[in-house]
Scaffold this motif. Structure first.
Motif, PDB file in Angstrom:
ATOM      1  N   ASN A  95       0.810  -1.221   0.000  1.00  0.00           N
ATOM      2  CA  ASN A  95       0.000   0.000   0.000  1.00  0.00           C
ATOM      3  C   ASN A  95       0.842   1.270   0.000  1.00  0.00           C
ATOM      4  O   ASN A  95       0.350   2.335   0.372  1.00  0.00           O
ATOM      5  N   THR A  98      -0.899   3.754  -2.121  1.00  0.00           N
ATOM      6  CA  THR A  98      -2.351   3.925  -1.956  1.00  0.00           C
ATOM      7  C   THR A  98      -2.725   4.934  -0.879  1.00  0.00           C
ATOM      8  O   THR A  98      -3.882   5.330  -0.793  1.00  0.00           O
ATOM      9  N   GLU A 131      -7.778   3.534  -4.602  1.00  0.00           N
ATOM     10  CA  GLU A 131      -7.739   2.386  -5.504  1.00  0.00           C
ATOM     11  C   GLU A 131      -8.400   2.799  -6.812  1.00  0.00           C
ATOM     12  O   GLU A 131      -9.534   3.284  -6.807  1.00  0.00           O
ATOM     13  N   ASN A 132      -7.668   2.639  -7.913  1.00  0.00           N
ATOM     14  CA  ASN A 132      -8.172   3.045  -9.230  1.00  0.00           C
ATOM     15  C   ASN A 132      -8.638   4.501  -9.241  1.00  0.00           C
ATOM     16  O   ASN A 132      -9.669   4.836  -9.819  1.00  0.00           O
ATOM     17  N   GLY A 133      -7.888   5.343  -8.556  1.00  0.00           N
ATOM     18  CA  GLY A 133      -8.195   6.774  -8.537  1.00  0.00           C
ATOM     19  C   GLY A 133      -9.326   7.184  -7.617  1.00  0.00           C
ATOM     20  O   GLY A 133      -9.674   8.357  -7.552  1.00  0.00           O
ATOM     21  N   LYS A 134      -9.905   6.238  -6.897  1.00  0.00           N
ATOM     22  CA  LYS A 134     -11.018   6.559  -6.000  1.00  0.00           C
ATOM     23  C   LYS A 134     -10.670   6.178  -4.569  1.00  0.00           C
ATOM     24  O   LYS A 134     -10.018   5.157  -4.331  1.00  0.00           O
ATOM     25  N   GLU A 135     -11.136   6.999  -3.629  1.00  0.00           N
ATOM     26  CA  GLU A 135     -10.908   6.687  -2.220  1.00  0.00           C
ATOM     27  C   GLU A 135     -11.824   5.545  -1.792  1.00  0.00           C
ATOM     28  O   GLU A 135     -13.025   5.567  -2.048  1.00  0.00           O
TER      29      GLU A 135
END
Length: 163
Positions: A95, A98, A131-135
């Motif tokens: 992470n 992340t 993750e994938n640009g989203k929180e």
């Protein structure tokens, strides 16, 4: 006549119970033997532990756990000290990008004294990461058993659940 009396009595009883039960349920969530000093101490130790977690500071994190720690995870099973520390290290590496962070959910913390041993900490914490640009936010429950020994507080048991 009997039916009308029964109906006549049922309505007030139902209304009475409707008023009493919510108060009773609310009273059960209040700790019976609240100790403000112990609460503040464990709240502080929780922040020491998770400030180290959020900073990915393994040395400070290791210092908070007892050598005989048992970590129970509803999905991951039981681990002991060495494996638990390795799991933290893996989590930090996985992470790194992340922004994984932990925060205690306000109002969720309960602290109970364990006579001649330490305390139980129960609460909900929030883990966030991108993750994938989203929180992504996860609210998870935990229980920590803290031991006070040799003037130090250490976590001896962790139960992490509701994943």
């Amino acid at each position: 006549m009997r039916t009308s009396i029964s109906r006549f009595l049922i309505v007030p009883v139902v209304l009475l119970l409707a008023g009493v039960l919510p108060q009773h349920a609310q009273a059960q969530t209040t700790q019976k033997h609240f100790d403000q000093q112990l609460y503040n101490t464990i709240l502080h130790m929780d922040s020491v532990c998770f400030d180290a977690f959020n900073a990915r500071d393994m040395q400070r994190l290791k210092a908070v756990f007892a050598d005989n720690v048992e970590f129970y995870h509803d999905l991951g099973g039981l681990t002991y000290y060495d494996e638990t520390m390795k799991n933290f290290e893996k989590m930090f590496v996985q992470n790194k990008a992340t922004g994984l962070k932990r925060a205690l959910v306000k109002g969720s913390l309960e602290i109970y004294q364990i006579k001649d041993f330490g305390a139980i900490e129960v609460g909900v914490h929030k883990f966030t990461h991108v993750e994938n640009g989203k929180e992504v936010v996860g609210l998870l429950k935990f229980l920590h058993v803290w031991q006070y020994k040799n003037n130090e507080w250490k976590i001896t048991r962790v139960i992490s659940y509701d994943h």
